[in-house]
Scaffold this motif. Structure first.
Motif, PDB file in Angstrom:
ATOM      1  N   GLY A 217      -3.997   6.867  -1.828  1.00  0.00           N
ATOM      2  CA  GLY A 217      -3.624   8.181  -1.309  1.00  0.00           C
ATOM      3  C   GLY A 217      -4.612   8.711  -0.298  1.00  0.00           C
ATOM      4  O   GLY A 217      -4.218   9.293   0.727  1.00  0.00           O
ATOM      5  N   GLU A 218      -5.898   8.528  -0.544  1.00  0.00           N
ATOM      6  CA  GLU A 218      -6.916   9.028   0.380  1.00  0.00           C
ATOM      7  C   GLU A 218      -6.844   8.324   1.732  1.00  0.00           C
ATOM      8  O   GLU A 218      -6.998   8.955   2.791  1.00  0.00           O
ATOM      9  CB  GLU A 218      -8.298   8.845  -0.240  1.00  0.00           C
ATOM     10  N   ILE A 219      -6.619   7.010   1.701  1.00  0.00           N
ATOM     11  CA  ILE A 219      -6.495   6.274   2.964  1.00  0.00           C
ATOM     12  C   ILE A 219      -5.249   6.726   3.713  1.00  0.00           C
ATOM     13  O   ILE A 219      -5.261   6.873   4.951  1.00  0.00           O
ATOM     14  CB  ILE A 219      -6.471   4.757   2.696  1.00  0.00           C
ATOM     15  N   PHE A 220      -4.180   6.983   2.986  1.00  0.00           N
ATOM     16  CA  PHE A 220      -2.966   7.504   3.606  1.00  0.00           C
ATOM     17  C   PHE A 220      -3.222   8.867   4.229  1.00  0.00           C
ATOM     18  O   PHE A 220      -2.797   9.122   5.369  1.00  0.00           O
ATOM     19  CB  PHE A 220      -1.860   7.610   2.551  1.00  0.00           C
TER      20      PHE A 220
ATOM     21  N   SER B  95       8.257   9.574   0.578  1.00  0.00           N
ATOM     22  CA  SER B  95       9.332   8.610   0.379  1.00  0.00           C
ATOM     23  C   SER B  95       9.294   7.640   1.553  1.00  0.00           C
ATOM     24  O   SER B  95       9.265   8.070   2.711  1.00  0.00           O
ATOM     25  CB  SER B  95      10.685   9.320   0.327  1.00  0.00           C
ATOM     26  N   VAL B  96       9.256   6.350   1.258  1.00  0.00           N
ATOM     27  CA  VAL B  96       9.187   5.338   2.314  1.00  0.00           C
ATOM     28  C   VAL B  96      10.594   4.853   2.629  1.00  0.00           C
ATOM     29  O   VAL B  96      11.326   4.404   1.736  1.00  0.00           O
ATOM     30  CB  VAL B  96       8.293   4.157   1.906  1.00  0.00           C
ATOM     31  N   GLU B  97      10.963   4.959   3.886  1.00  0.00           N
ATOM     32  CA  GLU B  97      12.269   4.485   4.352  1.00  0.00           C
ATOM     33  C   GLU B  97      12.047   3.185   5.117  1.00  0.00           C
ATOM     34  O   GLU B  97      11.461   3.185   6.202  1.00  0.00           O
ATOM     35  CB  GLU B  97      12.926   5.532   5.265  1.00  0.00           C
ATOM     36  N   PHE B  98      12.497   2.078   4.540  1.00  0.00           N
ATOM     37  CA  PHE B  98      12.307   0.774   5.166  1.00  0.00           C
ATOM     38  C   PHE B  98      13.448   0.465   6.126  1.00  0.00           C
ATOM     39  O   PHE B  98      14.622   0.731   5.830  1.00  0.00           O
ATOM     40  CB  PHE B  98      12.219  -0.321   4.101  1.00  0.00           C
TER      41      PHE B  98
ATOM     42  N   TRP C 216       0.845  -1.195   0.000  1.00  0.00           N
ATOM     43  CA  TRP C 216       0.000   0.000   0.000  1.00  0.00           C
ATOM     44  C   TRP C 216       0.878   1.243   0.000  1.00  0.00           C
ATOM     45  O   TRP C 216       0.648   2.188  -0.772  1.00  0.00           O
ATOM     46  CB  TRP C 216      -0.942  -0.032   1.200  1.00  0.00           C
ATOM     47  N   MET C 217       1.911   1.263   0.850  1.00  0.00           N
ATOM     48  CA  MET C 217       2.802   2.426   0.890  1.00  0.00           C
ATOM     49  C   MET C 217       3.482   2.652  -0.453  1.00  0.00           C
ATOM     50  O   MET C 217       3.690   3.802  -0.878  1.00  0.00           O
ATOM     51  CB  MET C 217       3.863   2.235   1.982  1.00  0.00           C
ATOM     52  N   LYS C 218       3.829   1.573  -1.153  1.00  0.00           N
ATOM     53  CA  LYS C 218       4.432   1.732  -2.471  1.00  0.00           C
ATOM     54  C   LYS C 218       3.427   2.338  -3.461  1.00  0.00           C
ATOM     55  O   LYS C 218       3.815   3.094  -4.362  1.00  0.00           O
ATOM     56  CB  LYS C 218       4.937   0.382  -2.989  1.00  0.00           C
ATOM     57  N   GLU C 219       2.153   2.001  -3.292  1.00  0.00           N
ATOM     58  CA  GLU C 219       1.121   2.633  -4.117  1.00  0.00           C
ATOM     59  C   GLU C 219       0.978   4.113  -3.766  1.00  0.00           C
ATOM     60  O   GLU C 219       0.796   4.957  -4.652  1.00  0.00           O
ATOM     61  CB  GLU C 219      -0.217   1.917  -3.920  1.00  0.00           C
ATOM     62  N   VAL C 220       1.073   4.433  -2.481  1.00  0.00           N
ATOM     63  CA  VAL C 220       0.955   5.830  -2.055  1.00  0.00           C
ATOM     64  C   VAL C 220       2.087   6.664  -2.645  1.00  0.00           C
ATOM     65  O   VAL C 220       1.888   7.826  -3.031  1.00  0.00           O
ATOM     66  CB  VAL C 220       0.930   5.938  -0.516  1.00  0.00           C
TER      67      VAL C 220
END
Length: 207
Positions: A176-179, A33-36, A22-26
């Motif tokens: 995006g909306e859920i995020f 930017s997602v930091e894993f 989901w985060m990758k979709e966001v």
């Protein structure tokens, strides 16, 4: 201004995998930017008196988490690629739920190749060489949320939560909306949790 989302994961956790996708979709529809970062269900459950079958899975889970810690130490820019390669096999191809030490060795080898990482990184999977570092990464995430959690741990702005736990992966503007809604909840300093009974496991198998 780009927002950084910090995401602590265990490769073997289907809930973390669903939330991470989901985060990758966001990332496609919001300026984030997602930091894993690695954490570990094996560390979380170390020393606990739990179901023997589950503890056999915890033995298997050490390997992927140790390799993630090695990557975080020596090639952190590749941690996303490693997680994606591992998760695609474990969850997308239904190769999870393995039991016993070394059970994920073949998957680790393939994932390192996919991520263009050194094959020798796999050598830490069945040793304690990076365990201290893995525990440090793990406790960094846990310290953000408290002890009574699992994976994933997600930090939105200044606030981290266990979850969100989802079983389907939203895409496009819905992602995006859920995020946006999750970020708004995180901004309220007195919001702590929201929960209901889950009726299915994550539906993340590739067709």
């Amino acid at each position: 201004m780009m927002q950084t989302v910090t995401f602590w994961f265990d490769c073997t956790c289907p809930f973390a995998w669903a939330t991470s996708r989901w985060m990758k979709e966001v990332e496609k529809v919001r300026d984030i930017s997602v930091e894993f970062k690695p954490m570990s269900l094996s560390v979380l459950n170390d020393g606990r008196d739990l179901d023997p079958d589950y503890m056999e899975m915890m033995k298997a889970n050490w390997g992927p988490a140790r390799v993630a810690a090695k990557i975080m130490l020596e090639a952190p820019e590749k941690i996303d690629a490693y997680y994606t390669a591992m998760g695609t096999r474990i969850h997308g191809a239904g190769e999870g739920g393995k039991k016993g030490y070394g059970a994920y060795d073949d998957i680790i080898t393939a994932a390192l190749a996919d991520a263009a990482l050194p094959a020798e990184f796999a050598s830490v999977a069945n040793t304690e060489e990076v365990d201290e570092d893995l525990r440090t990464f793990h406790h960094e995430g846990i310290s953000e949320v408290g002890d009574d959690v699992g994976t994933p741990v997600v930090k939105l702005g200044d606030t981290a939560f266990f979850g969100p736990v989802i079983t389907r992966i939203p895409t496009g503007e819905e992602a995006g909306e859920i995020f946006d809604a999750a970020v708004r909840l995180a901004q309220y300093p007195y919001f702590f949790e929201i929960k209901r009974t889950r009726t299915e496991m994550p539906q993340v198998r590739d067709n």
